[in-house]
Design an enzyme around this catalytic site. Structure first.
Site, short mmCIF file in Angstrom:
data_model
loop_
_atom_site.label_atom_id
_atom_site.label_comp_id
_atom_site.label_asym_id
_atom_site.label_seq_id
_atom_site.Cartn_x
_atom_site.Cartn_y
_atom_site.Cartn_z
N TYR A 47 0.82 -1.21 0.00
CA TYR A 47 0.00 0.00 0.00
C TYR A 47 0.86 1.28 0.00
CZ TYR A 47 -3.84 -3.09 1.63
OH TYR A 47 -4.76 -4.09 1.79
N HIS A 105 0.10 -11.62 1.98
CA HIS A 105 -0.94 -10.80 1.35
C HIS A 105 -1.78 -11.58 0.32
CE1 HIS A 105 -1.86 -6.33 0.45
NE2 HIS A 105 -2.93 -7.08 0.25
C1 1BO Z 1 -3.53 -5.50 -3.95
C2 1BO Z 1 -4.17 -5.25 -2.61
C3 1BO Z 1 -5.45 -5.97 -2.41
C4 1BO Z 1 -6.14 -5.71 -1.06
O1 1BO Z 1 -5.32 -5.79 0.05
#
Ligand code: 1BO
Length: 272
Positions: A47, A105
């Site tokens: 982010y 992630h």
């Molecule tokens: C690419 C980020 C998706 C949500 O966290």
């Protein structure tokens, strides 16, 4: 503030998502959220705002120990040594000595999951993260991860809102004592114009977005709506003074299907 449990982690039921928030806007909204009573902030390495999240946290004056901070390791750092370095870099940007929750992630099939999970577990054992977990994992990947990880996984963070059926993923999380954390919980703003949710909300003097968030927390899901607006921050946290009926819950749950997914990428797994 209500909370949800995931293998020992107590996660506040509402948090501030910061995906796509940058610079001073991000720092300001994190500070305002904490001043309003939020105690859960979600960020990620990708982010590009961990520094600003840390700035907002310090500017708020809220004690570090009172805030549940999540960050996520991006998929390009899943090789074991990279993962540890990446976690330390995230902490340096946040200017924290540990995060409350560190997540993978997205799944990355290029690196054996057992190696990545071993490294994630070591990060926890070193005290850099109080809890660890995953994000965007399917049922099959959850099963694989739970079997391979030497430490318990506290949560799976996935897209979840009334338009997307996540029943199978929720059941898999529950089977393993993991919490489900919902990103894009108001469907990237689409919920605000939903007439059925607005009609339910009229009975409780609540907005469609508040009904939606309440529907999530009544399922023991933690939701992390993102906003850059102060009035929305207030709206999103104003959901703990009413309770949806069983009938309302069923009606909202019936809106979901597999077609409701809004966040998808070429590198995403084959969804359930
Ligand atoms: C690419 C980020 C998706 C949500 O966290």
């Amino acid at each position: 503030m209500n909370s949800v449990e995931g293998n020992g982690a107590t996660i506040p039921a509402i948090g501030l998502g910061t995906w796509e928030l940058r610079g001073r806007t991000c720092a300001r909204i994190v500070e305002q959220a904490l001043r309003l009573g939020y105690r859960h902030i979600d960020t990620a390495q990708i982010y590009d705002n961990e520094r600003e999240v840390g700035d907002g946290l310090r500017a708020s004056g809220v004690k570090r120990d009172d805030v549940f901070v999540t960050t996520k390791v991006w998929t390009s750092h899943f090789a074991p040594n990279d993962l540890e370095r990446s976690a330390k870099e995230s902490l340096a940007r946040l200017r924290l000595t540990e995060v409350d929750l560190l997540l993978l992630h997205w799944p990355n099939p290029q690196v054996p999951l057992s190696e990545t999970l071993g490294a994630l577990a070591r990060v926890r054992q070193q005290g850099l993260a109080r809890y660890i977990g995953v994000s965007n994992f399917t049922v099959a990947l959850i099963e694989e991860a739970v079997a391979a990880c030497p430490e318990p996984l506290a949560c799976n963070q996935v897209e979840y809102h009334p338009y997307l059926d996540q029943a199978r993923v929720m059941q898999a999380c529950a089977r393993h004592g993991m919490a489900l954390v919902a990103y894009s919980p108001i469907a990237r703003g689409r919920i605000k114009g939903d007439r059925a949710l607005a009609r339910i909300g009229d009975r409780y003097r609540k907005t469609a977005a508040q009904v939606c968030l309440r529907w999530l927390v009544q399922q023991d899901v933690s939701a992390i709506p993102r906003t850059s607006k102060l009035e929305r921050l207030q709206e999103n946290i104003g959901i703990f003074d009413f309770e949806l009926s069983d009938e309302d819950m069923r009606e909202i749950s019936a809106m979901g299907s597999a077609r409701g997914r809004l966040t998808d990428f070429g590198f995403a797994p084959k969804w359930d």
